[in-house]
Write a protein that holds these residues in place. Structure first.
Motif, short mmCIF file in Angstrom:
data_model
loop_
_atom_site.label_atom_id
_atom_site.label_comp_id
_atom_site.label_asym_id
_atom_site.label_seq_id
_atom_site.Cartn_x
_atom_site.Cartn_y
_atom_site.Cartn_z
N HIS A 135 0.83 -1.20 0.00
CA HIS A 135 0.00 0.00 0.00
C HIS A 135 0.87 1.25 0.00
O HIS A 135 1.89 1.32 0.69
N THR A 136 0.46 2.23 -0.76
CA THR A 136 1.08 3.55 -0.76
C THR A 136 -0.02 4.58 -0.59
O THR A 136 -1.05 4.49 -1.27
N GLY A 137 0.17 5.53 0.34
CA GLY A 137 -0.88 6.50 0.59
C GLY A 137 -0.34 7.81 1.11
O GLY A 137 0.86 7.96 1.34
N ASP A 138 -1.23 8.76 1.27
CA ASP A 138 -0.85 10.10 1.69
C ASP A 138 -0.87 10.23 3.22
O ASP A 138 -1.75 9.70 3.90
N MET A 139 0.12 10.96 3.73
CA MET A 139 0.23 11.26 5.15
C MET A 139 0.68 12.71 5.28
O MET A 139 1.80 13.05 4.92
N ARG A 140 -0.22 13.56 5.75
CA ARG A 140 0.06 14.99 5.81
C ARG A 140 0.49 15.49 4.43
O ARG A 140 -0.27 15.41 3.48
N TRP A 159 11.31 -0.74 -4.45
CA TRP A 159 11.26 -0.18 -5.80
C TRP A 159 9.82 0.06 -6.23
O TRP A 159 9.49 1.12 -6.78
N LEU A 160 8.95 -0.90 -5.98
CA LEU A 160 7.54 -0.74 -6.32
C LEU A 160 6.91 0.41 -5.55
O LEU A 160 6.09 1.16 -6.08
N ALA A 161 7.29 0.55 -4.28
CA ALA A 161 6.76 1.66 -3.48
C ALA A 161 7.15 3.00 -4.09
O ALA A 161 6.32 3.91 -4.22
N ALA A 162 8.41 3.13 -4.49
CA ALA A 162 8.86 4.38 -5.09
C ALA A 162 8.19 4.62 -6.44
O ALA A 162 7.81 5.76 -6.76
N GLN A 163 8.01 3.58 -7.22
CA GLN A 163 7.33 3.72 -8.50
C GLN A 163 5.88 4.17 -8.33
O GLN A 163 5.31 4.81 -9.21
N ASN A 164 5.30 3.86 -7.18
CA ASN A 164 3.94 4.28 -6.89
C ASN A 164 3.91 5.63 -6.18
O ASN A 164 2.87 6.02 -5.64
N GLY A 165 5.06 6.30 -6.15
CA GLY A 165 5.10 7.67 -5.65
C GLY A 165 5.54 7.86 -4.23
O GLY A 165 5.55 8.99 -3.73
N ALA A 166 5.92 6.78 -3.53
CA ALA A 166 6.31 6.92 -2.12
C ALA A 166 7.52 7.84 -1.99
O ALA A 166 8.54 7.65 -2.66
#
Length: 285
Positions: A135-140, A159-166
């Motif tokens: 999961h990747t999501g917004d925090m503040r 790598w997948l997390a970063a590709q999803n914008g983390a």
């Protein structure tokens, strides 16, 4: 009329390095609350893997398993404290889970460990089932993802997390010294620096300390910047520290040096479609 520049985007994170004891649920929760009480104000306070249950190298009793909406967890999570716990599942083994909430919006982020360790002395595959989704999501003001301990030893996950914008990778860990403490620490240093620099993100590594199940855990919690610098660091005892993450500078770096944009995700898709197994032919270059 000239528009005023946007305020810099920052995220203030706290490290809560604890020494939980296997099965001592109430005491572990109380220590987390006490450590957080003495911490300077932060947007998000992070605890280690299984900070609520402890790490005993054994299955957790059914009475020690939590639902993600258990009031004992939510009382801390709603205050901006992220918790690692053994999450109950009615039909199968529990999950090794990590829960955090944005206190401003109430948005909850629940991540289940994707890669339980399958070898001794950990043998997590006998105690936990793997999670199925990253999961990747917004925090503040930031976009975050969580990679729990052994997930970081499988580089495709960060790598997948970063590709999803983390932009911020939270890494809760229960790393023991083992027979070669220097090697374990050095391996983690390499993993964290490699991730921060090549994926252009902040990495918040929160290890536990103390002893549990006959093992000694080495702590060393830290926050690393996208240039590989260490912004906060703890030793091998319970403690807390704070770091402010400059997201405006991170986004500028990503725009100027677009490493993520260069990634050819199709190569990964193609390799998985073709099947990953022992090479049948020697590759000549």
């Amino acid at each position: 009329m000239t528009a005023s520049p946007e305020a810099p985007a920052t995220l203030r994170v706290g490290l809560l390095q604890t020494a939980p004891v296997f099965g001592a649920i109430e005491e572990n929760l109380a220590r987390i609350a006490d450590l957080h009480h003495d911490l300077d104000p932060v947007d998000l306070a992070l605890t280690p893997e299984l900070s609520v249950n402890g790490y005993g190298f054994a299955p957790h009793p059914q009475t020690d398993l939590f639902a993600a909406d258990d009031p004992r967890l939510l009382s801390l999570v709603s205050a901006g404290i992220a918790l690692g716990f053994a999450e109950k599942c009615a039909a199968r083994l529990p999950w090794n889970s990590y829960l955090l909430t944005d206190p401003l919006t109430g948005t909850r982020h629940l991540q289940r460990k994707l890669q339980p360790v399958s070898y001794a002395p950990w043998n997590e595959h006998l105690s936990f089932q793997p999670g199925e989704r990253l999961h990747t999501g917004d925090m503040r003001t930031a976009r975050i993802a969580t990679a729990i301990c052994n997930d970081m030893w499988h580089p495709v996950i960060p790598w997948l997390a970063a590709q999803n914008g983390a932009e911020v990778l939270v890494v809760p860990v229960a790393s023991a010294e083992g027979s070669d403490p220097a090697r374990i620490r050095r391996t983690w240093e390499l993993i964290l620096e490699h991730t921060a620099v090549l994926l252009q993100c902040y990495v918040v590594f929160v290890n536990r300390c103390g002893t549990d199940g006959g093992a000694r855990f080495w702590g060393g919690s830290r926050v690393m910047g996208p240039d590989g610098s260490v912004l906060a660091h703890l030793g091998d005892e319970p403690g807390a520290d704070v770091a402010e993450l400059d997201l405006t500078a991170l986004r500028r770096l990503r725009a100027e040096v677009p490493l993520r944009a260069e990634a050819r995700a199709g190569l990964l898709t193609g390799a998985l479609t073709a099947g990953l197994g022992p090479a049948k032919e020697q590759l000549h270059v």
